[in-house]
Design an enzyme around this catalytic site. Sequence first.
Site, PDB file in Angstrom:
ATOM      1  N   HIS A 149       0.852  -1.195   0.000  1.00  0.00           N
ATOM      2  CA  HIS A 149       0.000   0.000   0.000  1.00  0.00           C
ATOM      3  C   HIS A 149       0.886   1.242   0.000  1.00  0.00           C
ATOM      4  O   HIS A 149       1.757   1.371   0.858  1.00  0.00           O
ATOM      5  CB  HIS A 149      -0.892  -0.029   1.246  1.00  0.00           C
ATOM      6  CG  HIS A 149      -1.841   1.123   1.339  1.00  0.00           C
ATOM      7  ND1 HIS A 149      -1.926   1.925   2.449  1.00  0.00           N
ATOM      8  CD2 HIS A 149      -2.749   1.604   0.458  1.00  0.00           C
ATOM      9  CE1 HIS A 149      -2.864   2.839   2.255  1.00  0.00           C
ATOM     10  NE2 HIS A 149      -3.378   2.668   1.054  1.00  0.00           N
ATOM     11  N   ARG A 150       0.676   2.125  -0.944  1.00  0.00           N
ATOM     12  CA  ARG A 150       1.535   3.315  -1.138  1.00  0.00           C
ATOM     13  C   ARG A 150       2.990   2.845  -1.289  1.00  0.00           C
ATOM     14  O   ARG A 150       3.896   3.428  -0.718  1.00  0.00           O
ATOM     15  CB  ARG A 150       1.391   4.306   0.010  1.00  0.00           C
ATOM     16  CG  ARG A 150      -0.053   4.721   0.282  1.00  0.00           C
ATOM     17  CD  ARG A 150      -0.173   5.795   1.348  1.00  0.00           C
ATOM     18  NE  ARG A 150      -1.549   5.941   1.786  1.00  0.00           N
ATOM     19  CZ  ARG A 150      -1.950   6.764   2.756  1.00  0.00           C
ATOM     20  NH1 ARG A 150      -1.079   7.529   3.369  1.00  0.00           N
ATOM     21  NH2 ARG A 150      -3.220   6.830   3.095  1.00  0.00           N
ATOM     22  N   ASP A 174      -0.879   6.280  -5.214  1.00  0.00           N
ATOM     23  CA  ASP A 174      -1.921   7.306  -5.333  1.00  0.00           C
ATOM     24  C   ASP A 174      -1.479   8.320  -6.377  1.00  0.00           C
ATOM     25  O   ASP A 174      -0.309   8.711  -6.390  1.00  0.00           O
ATOM     26  CB  ASP A 174      -2.101   8.012  -3.992  1.00  0.00           C
ATOM     27  CG  ASP A 174      -2.433   7.017  -2.895  1.00  0.00           C
ATOM     28  OD1 ASP A 174      -3.553   6.476  -2.927  1.00  0.00           O
ATOM     29  OD2 ASP A 174      -1.564   6.767  -2.030  1.00  0.00           O
ATOM     30  N   GLU A 197      -4.257   4.257  -7.998  1.00  0.00           N
ATOM     31  CA  GLU A 197      -5.452   4.887  -7.426  1.00  0.00           C
ATOM     32  C   GLU A 197      -5.550   6.340  -7.872  1.00  0.00           C
ATOM     33  O   GLU A 197      -4.659   7.149  -7.602  1.00  0.00           O
ATOM     34  CB  GLU A 197      -5.444   4.836  -5.889  1.00  0.00           C
ATOM     35  CG  GLU A 197      -6.731   5.477  -5.389  1.00  0.00           C
ATOM     36  CD  GLU A 197      -6.855   5.624  -3.877  1.00  0.00           C
ATOM     37  OE1 GLU A 197      -6.024   5.097  -3.132  1.00  0.00           O
ATOM     38  OE2 GLU A 197      -7.832   6.284  -3.482  1.00  0.00           O
ATOM     39  N   HIS A 206      -0.174  11.109  -2.092  1.00  0.00           N
ATOM     40  CA  HIS A 206      -1.470  10.782  -1.507  1.00  0.00           C
ATOM     41  C   HIS A 206      -2.318  11.982  -1.100  1.00  0.00           C
ATOM     42  O   HIS A 206      -3.483  12.072  -1.459  1.00  0.00           O
ATOM     43  CB  HIS A 206      -1.286   9.873  -0.289  1.00  0.00           C
ATOM     44  CG  HIS A 206      -2.566   9.539   0.396  1.00  0.00           C
ATOM     45  ND1 HIS A 206      -3.106  10.332   1.389  1.00  0.00           N
ATOM     46  CD2 HIS A 206      -3.439   8.516   0.209  1.00  0.00           C
ATOM     47  CE1 HIS A 206      -4.248   9.800   1.789  1.00  0.00           C
ATOM     48  NE2 HIS A 206      -4.467   8.698   1.090  1.00  0.00           N
ATOM     49  N   GLU A 230       0.290  -0.555  -4.657  1.00  0.00           N
ATOM     50  CA  GLU A 230      -0.661   0.515  -4.934  1.00  0.00           C
ATOM     51  C   GLU A 230       0.058   1.851  -4.852  1.00  0.00           C
ATOM     52  O   GLU A 230       0.940   2.030  -4.009  1.00  0.00           O
ATOM     53  CB  GLU A 230      -1.781   0.456  -3.881  1.00  0.00           C
ATOM     54  CG  GLU A 230      -2.892   1.454  -4.060  1.00  0.00           C
ATOM     55  CD  GLU A 230      -2.857   2.637  -3.087  1.00  0.00           C
ATOM     56  OE1 GLU A 230      -3.789   3.450  -3.140  1.00  0.00           O
ATOM     57  OE2 GLU A 230      -1.895   2.769  -2.302  1.00  0.00           O
ATOM     58  N   ASP A 290       0.402  -2.049   4.198  1.00  0.00           N
ATOM     59  CA  ASP A 290       1.525  -1.120   4.394  1.00  0.00           C
ATOM     60  C   ASP A 290       2.772  -1.871   4.852  1.00  0.00           C
ATOM     61  O   ASP A 290       3.841  -1.286   4.918  1.00  0.00           O
ATOM     62  CB  ASP A 290       1.140  -0.076   5.455  1.00  0.00           C
ATOM     63  CG  ASP A 290       0.039   0.837   4.965  1.00  0.00           C
ATOM     64  OD1 ASP A 290       0.350   1.816   4.262  1.00  0.00           O
ATOM     65  OD2 ASP A 290      -1.140   0.555   5.243  1.00  0.00           O
ATOM     66  N   LYS A 312      -6.875   9.850  -7.456  1.00  0.00           N
ATOM     67  CA  LYS A 312      -7.451  10.702  -6.427  1.00  0.00           C
ATOM     68  C   LYS A 312      -8.232  11.815  -7.114  1.00  0.00           C
ATOM     69  O   LYS A 312      -7.795  12.348  -8.141  1.00  0.00           O
ATOM     70  CB  LYS A 312      -6.344  11.311  -5.561  1.00  0.00           C
ATOM     71  CG  LYS A 312      -5.647  10.291  -4.671  1.00  0.00           C
ATOM     72  CD  LYS A 312      -6.605   9.773  -3.608  1.00  0.00           C
ATOM     73  CE  LYS A 312      -5.923   8.897  -2.574  1.00  0.00           C
ATOM     74  NZ  LYS A 312      -6.870   8.171  -1.735  1.00  0.00           N
TER      75      LYS A 312
END
Length: 252
Positions: A12-13, A41, A113, A54, A39, A236, A115
């Site tokens: 994640h991130r 953002d 992702e 993010h 992933e 994460d 945003k």
Amino acid sequence: MTDFPTPLLLGHRGAGGEAPENTWPAFEKAKAAGMHGFEVDVMLTRDGAPVVVHDMTLHRIAGGRGAVKSMTLAALERLDVGSHFHPRFAGERIPRLEEVLDYYGKDMILDVELKGPNPFCEGIEKVVVALIRERGLIDSVIISSFNPVILKRVAALEPRIRMGSNYISDPILLLRRIWFAPFLKPYSKHPQPYQVDEEYMARQRKRGIKVMPWGVNGEEEMKRMLGLGVEGIITDHPAKLREIVDNGKAPA
Ligand code: G3P
Ligand code: MG
């Protein structure tokens, strides 16, 4: 469409719990832990460049004021977005999406992702789909968003692309999602782990939608999600997930 491995293991991130989120060291952590992908953002700068970051504003990760969308790419690329995590990451920069696609796109599955809380969007989907197409990566990415308008537009632009619908316990976002539900069938749903149980899994299976919870960070949660047979996990802490998958001998 080639099948993704199940469960699909995603940082994640990048690996936001192990290195500064959405930076190269975080991507490398995800890769080193043997994640299938990660992933990121994505937002547009004032001059229209998709960047991997993010927050809408820079306060948390770079100090000072300013919104990403009101700054140029050149100005954003001068910021240090590593020190907030630990001084040893001082000097880490905000990556451009195209660099990340170029470097990892062929080997890893990227959950991009988009945003954009504004229901009318800002054209981000066109720019990102074009970058993915140019690189021949349609079959190795998921485009995800909390914003169903963005996902609808992605589907219209490129029906072959996998779409991931993100969920969080925010009543406004949830309402918007419910209005759009009849018009959108995503490839995968990305809920928070507390939302996922046997019943949730059964409902999504019936609809043919894959379940890939995000923010799965504790050992117990990881085990519970694997036990429920989710199709993907977004964490994460890739190193911890790797350990649990290996110890549990879950397929990876
Ligand atoms: O994978 C979904 C997740 O990234 C959504 O939440 O706020 O971390 O982007 P957020
Ligand atoms: Mg995200």
